[in-house]
Each structure stands twice: as C-alpha cells, then as structure tokens.
Design a protein around this motif. Structure first.
Motif, short mmCIF file in Angstrom:
data_model
loop_
_atom_site.label_atom_id
_atom_site.label_comp_id
_atom_site.label_asym_id
_atom_site.label_seq_id
_atom_site.Cartn_x
_atom_site.Cartn_y
_atom_site.Cartn_z
N UNK A 1 -2.17 7.48 0.96
CA UNK A 1 -1.24 8.46 0.79
C UNK A 1 -0.25 8.07 2.04
N UNK A 2 -0.61 8.05 3.16
CA UNK A 2 0.07 7.80 4.36
C UNK A 2 1.12 6.39 4.16
N UNK A 3 0.59 5.43 3.40
CA UNK A 3 1.53 4.31 3.34
C UNK A 3 2.49 4.49 2.03
N UNK A 4 2.04 5.42 1.41
CA UNK A 4 3.04 5.97 -0.05
C UNK A 4 2.75 4.82 -1.14
N UNK A 5 1.38 4.20 -1.31
CA UNK A 5 1.01 3.45 -2.11
C UNK A 5 1.49 3.69 -3.66
N UNK A 6 2.14 2.81 -4.34
CA UNK A 6 2.47 3.35 -5.61
C UNK A 6 1.41 2.89 -6.78
N UNK A 7 1.69 3.62 -7.83
CA UNK A 7 0.55 3.33 -8.78
C UNK A 7 0.49 2.04 -9.39
N UNK A 8 1.63 1.29 -9.29
CA UNK A 8 1.75 -0.13 -9.74
C UNK A 8 1.08 -0.90 -8.72
N UNK A 9 1.26 -0.71 -7.46
CA UNK A 9 0.64 -1.54 -6.33
C UNK A 9 -0.93 -1.35 -6.49
N UNK A 10 -1.21 -0.14 -6.83
CA UNK A 10 -2.67 0.19 -6.78
C UNK A 10 -3.24 -0.67 -7.90
N UNK A 11 -2.70 -0.48 -9.04
CA UNK A 11 -3.16 -1.25 -10.35
C UNK A 11 -3.06 -2.66 -9.98
N UNK A 12 -2.21 -3.26 -9.36
CA UNK A 12 -2.43 -4.80 -8.79
C UNK A 12 -3.32 -5.04 -8.01
N UNK A 13 -3.59 -4.37 -7.19
CA UNK A 13 -4.91 -4.27 -6.07
C UNK A 13 -6.07 -4.66 -6.84
N UNK A 14 -6.29 -3.47 -7.78
CA UNK A 14 -7.47 -3.46 -8.74
C UNK A 14 -7.61 -4.67 -9.68
N UNK A 15 -6.60 -4.96 -10.10
CA UNK A 15 -6.65 -6.31 -10.95
C UNK A 15 -7.11 -7.43 -9.91
N UNK A 16 -6.60 -7.73 -8.79
CA UNK A 16 -7.01 -8.69 -7.86
C UNK A 16 -8.41 -8.57 -7.74
N UNK A 17 -8.84 -7.35 -7.37
CA UNK A 17 -10.23 -7.33 -6.96
C UNK A 17 -11.38 -7.52 -8.28
#
Length: 149
Positions: A106-122
């Motif tokens: 929340x502090x860094x303002x992570x966007x939904x698409x960025x979160x999805x990319x992180x999940x996909x990488x993991x």
C-alpha cells in the motif's frame, strides 16, 4: 539521532512498526526486514535506531516532515517481490508478516498488474525451485488473507 530521513528509511520504519505491533520481532519477520533493509539501502546501524524509534525511545524523524515518501518509485516492484518471497519461504507465516507485506504494497502504491506480474514470476520460479510447491501454497494463502484491492 543519526538517521537521515529518506524514502527507504520511511518504508522500513513503517514496516517495522507493523512487525512490532506485538512488541516482538520473530525470526521470520527479521528475515523480511533484513531483505527490506538491504533493498531499501537502510544500514544495519540505522535498523537498530529504527527499533529504538518504534519503541518510543528516539524521536521519529518523519513526525515533523511535510514530505510524503509513499507512492510508487522505480525498484519498488523488485523490493516487494523480494520481501514476498522471503515471507513465502518461511515455514510458518504469521499474521504480522502478512500485515507487513500488505502495508508495504500500500505504501509503495503497487498496482494490480504489477502484483499479477510478481505472482506470475513466483509461479514460474516454482517449476525450477526446490521450495516452489510450498511457496505457491503460501502465495495462494496470502492472496486469500490479503487480497489485492
């Protein structure tokens, strides 16, 4: 006070505050905090002082500042991904760890698409990583406990 206000220090201090809600930093939380400190450029001496700030023993350098250090900056996605992987690789995931990650994103303002990319990488890493399957199970639990809003 020797800490110099910076965005990295601000993010670290806010995350440490969440970790200290129960007045104890577990080994698992310390692992995430170490990853964050390294990624955010917070020195070991500063991390010790941050602990004193959170305990109320030192003045918070951000109390009298008008500057807002939250919001999205370059490198935030990588920092968040590193912290998330550190949490997922623990054997026991505490509510405090989830809270720390939730506050950080929340502090860094992570966007939904960025979160999805992180999940996909993991998920992609899980196919070649010894801990991959357990990491995916924990990721799914994290998404249930702290859904991306």
């Amino acid at each position: 006070m020797s800490v110099t206000p910076s965005r990295g220090l601000y993010l670290y201090l806010r995350t440490l505050t969440i970790a200290m809600d129960d007045e104890i930093v577990t080994d698992d939380e310390a692992s995430i905090l170490h990853v964050l400190a390294t990624a955010l450029g917070v020195s070991p001496l500063d991390t010790a002082e941050c602990l004193s700030i959170v305990r109320g023993e030192e003045k918070n350098p951000f109390d009298d500042m008008a500057e807002d250090y939250s919001g999205h900056h370059i490198g935030d996605v990588t920092t968040y991904q590193s912290a998330l992987i550190a949490a997922l690789d623990d054997e026991i995931i505490t509510e405090d760890e989830w809270s720390m990650l939730d506050v950080l994103r929340k502090l860094i303002g992570l966007q939904a698409d960025q979160h999805a990319m992180i999940e996909e990488a993991i998920r992609q890493m899980s196919e070649i990583d010894d801990q991959g399957e357990r990491r995916i199970q924990r990721l799914n639990r994290f998404n249930t406990i702290c859904p991306f809003n």
